[in-house]
Design a protein around this motif. Structure first.
Motif, mmCIF file in Angstrom:
data_model
loop_
_atom_site.group_PDB
_atom_site.id
_atom_site.type_symbol
_atom_site.label_atom_id
_atom_site.label_comp_id
_atom_site.label_asym_id
_atom_site.label_seq_id
_atom_site.Cartn_x
_atom_site.Cartn_y
_atom_site.Cartn_z
ATOM 1 N N ARG A 1 -0.793 -7.540 -10.832
ATOM 2 C CA ARG A 1 -1.107 -8.284 -9.605
ATOM 3 C C ARG A 1 -2.036 -9.465 -9.860
ATOM 4 O O ARG A 1 -1.921 -10.500 -9.200
ATOM 5 C CB ARG A 1 -1.747 -7.347 -8.587
ATOM 6 C CG ARG A 1 -0.843 -6.240 -8.101
ATOM 7 C CD ARG A 1 -1.535 -5.430 -7.019
ATOM 8 N NE ARG A 1 -0.833 -4.179 -6.764
ATOM 9 C CZ ARG A 1 -1.206 -3.292 -5.858
ATOM 10 N NH1 ARG A 1 -2.287 -3.516 -5.129
ATOM 11 N NH2 ARG A 1 -0.520 -2.173 -5.687
ATOM 12 N N TYR A 2 -2.968 -9.279 -10.803
ATOM 13 C CA TYR A 2 -4.002 -10.292 -11.007
ATOM 14 C C TYR A 2 -4.109 -10.645 -12.490
ATOM 15 O O TYR A 2 -5.067 -10.279 -13.170
ATOM 16 C CB TYR A 2 -5.349 -9.780 -10.477
ATOM 17 C CG TYR A 2 -5.240 -9.263 -9.063
ATOM 18 C CD1 TYR A 2 -4.999 -10.127 -7.995
ATOM 19 C CD2 TYR A 2 -5.328 -7.909 -8.789
ATOM 20 C CE1 TYR A 2 -4.867 -9.664 -6.697
ATOM 21 C CE2 TYR A 2 -5.205 -7.430 -7.492
ATOM 22 C CZ TYR A 2 -4.968 -8.309 -6.460
ATOM 23 O OH TYR A 2 -4.824 -7.835 -5.182
ATOM 24 N N PRO A 3 -3.122 -11.360 -13.007
ATOM 25 C CA PRO A 3 -3.060 -11.615 -14.451
ATOM 26 C C PRO A 3 -4.128 -12.567 -14.970
ATOM 27 O O PRO A 3 -4.303 -12.689 -16.180
ATOM 28 C CB PRO A 3 -1.659 -12.219 -14.630
ATOM 29 C CG PRO A 3 -1.351 -12.834 -13.307
ATOM 30 C CD PRO A 3 -1.961 -11.928 -12.288
ATOM 31 N N TYR A 4 -4.844 -13.263 -14.081
ATOM 32 C CA TYR A 4 -5.855 -14.219 -14.524
ATOM 33 C C TYR A 4 -7.234 -13.588 -14.697
ATOM 34 O O TYR A 4 -8.171 -14.261 -15.108
ATOM 35 C CB TYR A 4 -5.954 -15.383 -13.536
ATOM 36 C CG TYR A 4 -4.631 -16.082 -13.315
ATOM 37 C CD1 TYR A 4 -4.012 -16.782 -14.345
ATOM 38 C CD2 TYR A 4 -3.987 -16.027 -12.082
ATOM 39 C CE1 TYR A 4 -2.793 -17.413 -14.157
ATOM 40 C CE2 TYR A 4 -2.771 -16.658 -11.874
ATOM 41 C CZ TYR A 4 -2.175 -17.349 -12.918
ATOM 42 O OH TYR A 4 -0.972 -17.963 -12.730
ATOM 43 N N VAL A 5 -7.373 -12.313 -14.373
ATOM 44 C CA VAL A 5 -8.655 -11.627 -14.519
ATOM 45 C C VAL A 5 -8.725 -10.999 -15.915
ATOM 46 O O VAL A 5 -7.798 -10.313 -16.346
ATOM 47 C CB VAL A 5 -8.836 -10.539 -13.444
ATOM 48 C CG1 VAL A 5 -10.152 -9.790 -13.663
ATOM 49 C CG2 VAL A 5 -8.802 -11.155 -12.049
#
Length: 301
Positions: free
Chosen positions: A116-120
């Protein structure tokens, strides 16, 4: 004073080495040393004592470190908040966990979070419950999974109870108790034990239970890792007590119910000082009340 200088100081403090700090920060050591020396001149104090054998913080460095960490965290949070305002969750998520987490499937949760949050960017730190709570309070990590006796409540942090469990006895397959359907603390008190170190939350659960029952026991081996504890038990060096939801992961040992076993509570904790967008997103993946529900993201947005 510049942010990269603060990052260099923090890296040296955490690695106790200018060489390893430079490797972590992806710079040559001479550049890192120059920037720290420049910062020391600006501050009018040395931050590190350097010898041929080790590097350690001076009193001035120890005083400087918490504020430096707060500055870096604030800068990262500012960037993350801007990204969140335009529909992206970025930044870092620093997760602490005890080795015996059983209420949550950590790999599956991190897989869902990553999708869901690949940039974290996620960092994991394994430790004892008491140390992890303190690290959350200090802002060293963002969230932590704990296991505590039911009589203990984490202090100074926001808390969500994940699950309650009871401890069971763990013995070698050829142990005389292995065929018993259940035992009690009085019977176990006659055995040699393998347990967590004195003062740890994991050890407190069993210590409190035996003390409340008026029983003494012999803890011959103290270890920090539950899998190593199981290895010692399997080798016939003693018995142990571990959470019932965790022991199915262990091999080579037999589990026995304990009639008057102590209870354990698993918690998730996070800082009271405010949650980053990454922490909100993580709580949402765990379906914890109060977690935000940022827009689902995929690479390439």
């Amino acid at each position: 004073m510049e942010l990269h200088q603060l990052r260099y100081v923090l890296a040296v403090a955490e690695t106790s080495s200018f060489t390893r700090a430079a490797e972590r920060c992806l710079v040559v050591q001479s550049a890192l040393s120059h920037q720290i020396a420049r910062l020391e001149r600006e501050l009018g104090a040395r931050l590190f004592e350097r010898t041929s054998r080790r590097v350690r913080l001076t009193p001035a460095g120890a005083a400087f470190l918490p504020a430096a960490r707060q500055c870096l965290d604030a800068a990262e949070r500012a960037a993350a908040e801007v990204a969140a305002a335009v529909g992206e969750v970025r930044g870092r998520l620093r997760v602490g966990l005890i080795p015996t987490v059983a209420a949550v499937d950590i790999p599956a949760t991190l897989r869902a979070f990553r999708q869901r949050y690949p940039y974290v960017r996620v960092g994991l730190r394994v430790g004892g419950s008491d140390a992890l709570v303190e690290q959350v309070r200090q802002g060293v990590i963002d969230v932590a999974f704990l296991g505590l006796p039911e009589t203990v409540q984490p202090k100074g942090v926001d808390v969500h109870e994940l699950a309650r469990d009871r401890l069971v006895a763990v013995v070698a397959p050829d142990h005389p108790l292995a065929e018993e359907p259940a035992v009690d603390l009085d019977r176990l008190a006659a055995e040699v034990f393998v347990d967590f170190p004195v003062g740890s939350a994991g050890r407190a659960q069993t210590d409190q239970a035996f003390s409340a029952a008026g029983l003494a026991r012999d803890v011959a081996f103290e270890v920090t890792a539950a899998d190593l504890m199981a290895d010692l038990v399997a080798a016939g060096l003693g018995v142990a007590m571990l959470p019932s939801a965790y022991v199915p992961r262990l091999n080579g040992v037999t589990t026995i119910a304990v009639a008057d076993a102590p209870a354990r509570v698993e918690h998730l904790v996070w800082s009271r000082l405010g949650r980053t967008p990454a922490v909100n997103a993580f709580l949402a993946v765990l379906k914890i009340p109060g977690g935000a529900h940022p827009e689902r993201q995929r690479p390439g947005r």
